[in-house]
Design an enzyme around this catalytic site. Sequence first.
Site, PDB file in Angstrom:
ATOM      1  N   ASP A  37       0.849  -1.196   0.000  1.00  0.00           N
ATOM      2  CA  ASP A  37       0.000   0.000   0.000  1.00  0.00           C
ATOM      3  C   ASP A  37       0.882   1.244   0.000  1.00  0.00           C
ATOM      4  OD1 ASP A  37      -3.208   0.476   1.104  1.00  0.00           O
ATOM      5  OD2 ASP A  37      -1.831   2.173   1.081  1.00  0.00           O
ATOM      6  N   LYS A  38       0.448   2.242  -0.746  1.00  0.00           N
ATOM      7  CA  LYS A  38       1.211   3.493  -0.843  1.00  0.00           C
ATOM      8  C   LYS A  38       0.990   4.387   0.376  1.00  0.00           C
ATOM      9  CE  LYS A  38       1.566   7.373  -4.138  1.00  0.00           C
ATOM     10  NZ  LYS A  38       0.968   7.932  -5.364  1.00  0.00           N
ATOM     11  N   THR A  40      -1.625   6.473   0.949  1.00  0.00           N
ATOM     12  CA  THR A  40      -2.124   7.807   0.581  1.00  0.00           C
ATOM     13  C   THR A  40      -2.960   8.303   1.758  1.00  0.00           C
ATOM     14  OG1 THR A  40      -4.215   6.991  -0.301  1.00  0.00           O
ATOM     15  CG2 THR A  40      -2.340   7.045  -1.839  1.00  0.00           C
ATOM     16  N   ASP A  63       4.194   1.702  -4.292  1.00  0.00           N
ATOM     17  CA  ASP A  63       3.239   2.270  -5.250  1.00  0.00           C
ATOM     18  C   ASP A  63       3.047   1.252  -6.390  1.00  0.00           C
ATOM     19  OD1 ASP A  63       1.970   3.709  -7.263  1.00  0.00           O
ATOM     20  OD2 ASP A  63       3.110   5.544  -6.876  1.00  0.00           O
ATOM     21  N   SER A  89     -10.421   6.135  -4.769  1.00  0.00           N
ATOM     22  CA  SER A  89     -11.774   5.576  -4.696  1.00  0.00           C
ATOM     23  C   SER A  89     -12.899   6.599  -4.544  1.00  0.00           C
ATOM     24  CB  SER A  89     -11.848   4.599  -3.517  1.00  0.00           C
ATOM     25  OG  SER A  89     -11.724   5.311  -2.295  1.00  0.00           O
ATOM     26  N   THR A 133     -16.041  -1.964  -9.226  1.00  0.00           N
ATOM     27  CA  THR A 133     -17.222  -1.276  -8.707  1.00  0.00           C
ATOM     28  C   THR A 133     -18.427  -1.411  -9.639  1.00  0.00           C
ATOM     29  OG1 THR A 133     -18.084   0.928  -8.215  1.00  0.00           O
ATOM     30  CG2 THR A 133     -16.308   0.835  -9.798  1.00  0.00           C
ATOM     31  N   ASP A 134     -19.620  -1.268  -9.076  1.00  0.00           N
ATOM     32  CA  ASP A 134     -20.832  -1.274  -9.913  1.00  0.00           C
ATOM     33  C   ASP A 134     -20.954   0.008 -10.730  1.00  0.00           C
ATOM     34  OD1 ASP A 134     -21.439   0.480  -7.828  1.00  0.00           O
ATOM     35  OD2 ASP A 134     -23.351  -0.461  -7.307  1.00  0.00           O
ATOM     36  N   LYS A 162     -12.094   3.046 -13.481  1.00  0.00           N
ATOM     37  CA  LYS A 162     -12.310   1.653 -13.048  1.00  0.00           C
ATOM     38  C   LYS A 162     -12.761   0.800 -14.251  1.00  0.00           C
ATOM     39  CE  LYS A 162     -12.066   0.111  -9.366  1.00  0.00           C
ATOM     40  NZ  LYS A 162     -10.930  -0.471  -8.592  1.00  0.00           N
ATOM     41  N   ARG A 289     -23.493  17.039  -6.705  1.00  0.00           N
ATOM     42  CA  ARG A 289     -22.262  16.530  -7.336  1.00  0.00           C
ATOM     43  C   ARG A 289     -22.420  16.644  -8.857  1.00  0.00           C
ATOM     44  NH1 ARG A 289     -20.856  10.420  -5.815  1.00  0.00           N
ATOM     45  NH2 ARG A 289     -19.670  11.363  -4.115  1.00  0.00           N
TER      46      ARG A 289
HETATM   47  P1  NAD Z   1      -9.839   3.351  -0.048  1.00  0.00           P
HETATM   48  O1  NAD Z   1      -9.698   4.658  -0.715  1.00  0.00           O
HETATM   49  O2  NAD Z   1     -10.347   3.282   1.346  1.00  0.00           O
HETATM   50  O3  NAD Z   1      -8.419   2.588  -0.043  1.00  0.00           O
HETATM   51  C1  NAD Z   1      -7.576   2.566  -1.160  1.00  0.00           C
HETATM   52  C2  NAD Z   1      -6.207   2.092  -0.680  1.00  0.00           C
HETATM   53  O4  NAD Z   1      -5.340   2.038  -1.826  1.00  0.00           O
HETATM   54  C3  NAD Z   1      -5.541   3.032   0.341  1.00  0.00           C
HETATM   55  O5  NAD Z   1      -5.007   2.293   1.406  1.00  0.00           O
HETATM   56  C4  NAD Z   1      -4.440   3.723  -0.459  1.00  0.00           C
HETATM   57  O6  NAD Z   1      -3.327   4.088   0.334  1.00  0.00           O
HETATM   58  C5  NAD Z   1      -4.086   2.647  -1.478  1.00  0.00           C
HETATM   59  N1  NAD Z   1      -3.490   3.196  -2.696  1.00  0.00           N
HETATM   60  C6  NAD Z   1      -3.945   4.247  -3.444  1.00  0.00           C
HETATM   61  N2  NAD Z   1      -3.120   4.450  -4.477  1.00  0.00           N
HETATM   62  C7  NAD Z   1      -2.153   3.501  -4.417  1.00  0.00           C
HETATM   63  C8  NAD Z   1      -1.022   3.198  -5.229  1.00  0.00           C
HETATM   64  N3  NAD Z   1      -0.725   3.928  -6.316  1.00  0.00           N
HETATM   65  N4  NAD Z   1      -0.254   2.144  -4.875  1.00  0.00           N
HETATM   66  C9  NAD Z   1      -0.525   1.406  -3.764  1.00  0.00           C
HETATM   67  N5  NAD Z   1      -1.569   1.676  -2.953  1.00  0.00           N
HETATM   68  C10 NAD Z   1      -2.373   2.710  -3.277  1.00  0.00           C
HETATM   69  O7  NAD Z   1     -10.723   2.465  -1.019  1.00  0.00           O
HETATM   70  P2  NAD Z   1     -11.832   1.359  -0.700  1.00  0.00           P
HETATM   71  O8  NAD Z   1     -13.121   2.037  -0.530  1.00  0.00           O
HETATM   72  O9  NAD Z   1     -11.326   0.453   0.329  1.00  0.00           O
HETATM   73  O10 NAD Z   1     -11.869   0.612  -2.106  1.00  0.00           O
HETATM   74  C11 NAD Z   1     -10.968  -0.463  -2.384  1.00  0.00           C
HETATM   75  C12 NAD Z   1     -11.235  -0.972  -3.785  1.00  0.00           C
HETATM   76  O11 NAD Z   1     -12.581  -1.441  -3.875  1.00  0.00           O
HETATM   77  C13 NAD Z   1     -11.073   0.083  -4.871  1.00  0.00           C
HETATM   78  O12 NAD Z   1     -10.488  -0.538  -5.987  1.00  0.00           O
HETATM   79  C14 NAD Z   1     -12.496   0.522  -5.176  1.00  0.00           C
HETATM   80  O13 NAD Z   1     -12.603   0.951  -6.500  1.00  0.00           O
HETATM   81  C15 NAD Z   1     -13.252  -0.763  -4.936  1.00  0.00           C
HETATM   82  N6  NAD Z   1     -14.660  -0.613  -4.508  1.00  0.00           N
HETATM   83  C16 NAD Z   1     -14.984   0.197  -3.451  1.00  0.00           C
HETATM   84  C17 NAD Z   1     -16.314   0.257  -3.025  1.00  0.00           C
HETATM   85  C18 NAD Z   1     -16.737   1.095  -1.849  1.00  0.00           C
HETATM   86  O14 NAD Z   1     -17.923   1.204  -1.563  1.00  0.00           O
HETATM   87  N7  NAD Z   1     -15.808   1.687  -1.094  1.00  0.00           N
HETATM   88  C19 NAD Z   1     -17.292  -0.477  -3.701  1.00  0.00           C
HETATM   89  C20 NAD Z   1     -16.917  -1.283  -4.798  1.00  0.00           C
HETATM   90  C21 NAD Z   1     -15.590  -1.346  -5.177  1.00  0.00           C
HETATM   91  O1  DAU Z   2     -21.018   1.986  -5.836  1.00  0.00           O
HETATM   92  C1  DAU Z   2     -19.734   1.683  -5.399  1.00  0.00           C
HETATM   93  C2  DAU Z   2     -18.976   2.963  -5.118  1.00  0.00           C
HETATM   94  O2  DAU Z   2     -19.518   3.517  -3.925  1.00  0.00           O
HETATM   95  C3  DAU Z   2     -17.472   2.754  -4.971  1.00  0.00           C
HETATM   96  O3  DAU Z   2     -16.951   2.275  -6.181  1.00  0.00           O
HETATM   97  C4  DAU Z   2     -16.776   4.056  -4.569  1.00  0.00           C
HETATM   98  O4  DAU Z   2     -15.408   3.829  -4.370  1.00  0.00           O
HETATM   99  C5  DAU Z   2     -17.410   4.558  -3.297  1.00  0.00           C
HETATM  100  O5  DAU Z   2     -16.839   5.795  -2.924  1.00  0.00           O
HETATM  101  C6  DAU Z   2     -18.926   4.708  -3.465  1.00  0.00           C
HETATM  102  O6  DAU Z   2     -19.225   5.800  -4.369  1.00  0.00           O
HETATM  103  P1  DAU Z   2     -20.416   6.844  -4.084  1.00  0.00           P
HETATM  104  O7  DAU Z   2     -20.142   8.076  -4.825  1.00  0.00           O
HETATM  105  O8  DAU Z   2     -21.749   6.199  -4.271  1.00  0.00           O
HETATM  106  O9  DAU Z   2     -20.211   7.056  -2.483  1.00  0.00           O
HETATM  107  P2  DAU Z   2     -20.271   8.375  -1.567  1.00  0.00           P
HETATM  108  O10 DAU Z   2     -20.242   7.901  -0.153  1.00  0.00           O
HETATM  109  O11 DAU Z   2     -19.289   9.388  -1.985  1.00  0.00           O
HETATM  110  O12 DAU Z   2     -21.721   8.945  -1.869  1.00  0.00           O
HETATM  111  C7  DAU Z   2     -22.890   8.179  -1.622  1.00  0.00           C
HETATM  112  C8  DAU Z   2     -24.085   9.018  -2.022  1.00  0.00           C
HETATM  113  O13 DAU Z   2     -24.202  10.122  -1.098  1.00  0.00           O
HETATM  114  C9  DAU Z   2     -23.941   9.654  -3.396  1.00  0.00           C
HETATM  115  O14 DAU Z   2     -25.232   9.712  -4.005  1.00  0.00           O
HETATM  116  C10 DAU Z   2     -23.462  11.083  -3.107  1.00  0.00           C
HETATM  117  C11 DAU Z   2     -24.101  11.391  -1.785  1.00  0.00           C
HETATM  118  N1  DAU Z   2     -23.327  12.286  -0.880  1.00  0.00           N
HETATM  119  C12 DAU Z   2     -22.020  12.002  -0.657  1.00  0.00           C
HETATM  120  C13 DAU Z   2     -21.260  12.795   0.170  1.00  0.00           C
HETATM  121  C14 DAU Z   2     -19.794  12.507   0.392  1.00  0.00           C
HETATM  122  C15 DAU Z   2     -23.952  13.347  -0.252  1.00  0.00           C
HETATM  123  O15 DAU Z   2     -25.162  13.591  -0.421  1.00  0.00           O
HETATM  124  N2  DAU Z   2     -23.192  14.148   0.580  1.00  0.00           N
HETATM  125  C16 DAU Z   2     -21.869  13.915   0.811  1.00  0.00           C
HETATM  126  O16 DAU Z   2     -21.237  14.701   1.565  1.00  0.00           O
END
Ligand code: NAD
Ligand code: DAU
Length: 351
Positions: A37-38, A40, A63, A89, A133-134, A162, A289
Amino acid sequence: MNFERKILITGGAGFIGSHVVRRFVQNYPQYLIVNLDKLTYAGNLENLRDVEGAPNYQFIKGDICDAATMDQVFSEHQIDGVIHLAAESHVDRSITNPMAFVETNVIGTVTLLNVAKSHWSDFKGKRFYHVSTDEVYGSLGDTGLFTETTPYDPKSPYSASKAASDHFVRAYQNTYGLPTVISNCSNNYGSYHFPEKLIPLTINNIRNNKQIPVYGKGENIRDWLFVEDHARAIDVIFHKGAEGDTYNIGGFNEWKNIDLVNLLCDILDKKLDREEGTSRKLITYVKDRAGHDMRYAIDATKLKNELGWEPSLQFEEGLEKTVDWYLSNEKWLEDVTSGDYQNYYKEHYQS
Ligand code: NAD
Ligand code: DAU
């Protein structure tokens, strides 16, 4: 030690990655788990304190875009499986800085594919799993669900990056025979979720009596899944998914943003002993957004029928567990919201 498998998990210090690392380290002592992990802003080794001393666990700060480092990791540890989660993400950040998403999500993924291809002269027993992701499917209207055959139609810089990485993974399977598998999951929630995302941000703001920013009219819909259920799905797909295949993962759990935020307000009023209705007063409708996808909803039937996975938790139960975790981990919240987070918050919400 002679390990049965040597698995590289990228992005293991992030939200979902830390749950995947913890699950694999604890459930598979016969595997070596290398977490690269980088670190970040989204990566945090505090997320993994409970496993850091395990004999089958190693952390490397690196990285995925750095081919020389990745090459060394593959050589040194004889990696035979990859679970690739490292990514930028957050959709909002992709709107202000798309290039970082191209670098990590596209170039980083292709770098990793190249390194795996060059090290795995024999593809037998190897697996490259891309966690996606979806959002690659775009946005739904009032009805319908995303299935594995829904055409890709990404609409934000994040989802475009993605989608590009998914295409590269499939291209490497098709062109070189690299053994791959992909999953596309809906919105996760749970512990260690960085408070830039809706659920942890809402919990943190309520805790601090700060306004809760709801984009647009709050009518957008997301399909929420408990993060430990996602980690379990990744485990099942890594071990039993068919080579070259794709699996959708989701919670069958659609919520309008405003209904979800109201529910969180009510849960927190009770937990914090506040008068009913107190937290709802913090809700503030803010500028929408750009290009905001209206609705996501996953059909996870294939994963259920073929590999037997189903979500385990009711949403209300998972949400309550999640709120309890944040309320008993206030130091974690304070740490991750100090420094850069304050600048991000000001710039993002006050512009
Ligand atoms: P996150 O942002 O919490 O974590 C991402 C991690 O990747 C961090 O630890 C960061 O330091 C590391 N990273 C970023 N750039 C890097 C690089 N260049 N080299 C090495 N490490 C690096 O993300 P998350 O929400 O845990 O998502 C993880 C994965 O799942 C992502 O690929 C995201 O697209 C996917 N995903 C997330 C969700 C969601 O709801 N969060 C849903 C579906 C898919
Ligand atoms: O669907 C999977 C995805 O879900 C992942 O691939 C992404 O990494 C993850 O971040 C997430 O994306 P979203 O954009 O759906 O998640 P977020 O939590 O940013 O936003 C959820 C919903 O809430 C979206 O409709 C935007 C809205 N929102 C978000 C924030 C941050 C608000 O209304 N206010 C806010 O401050």
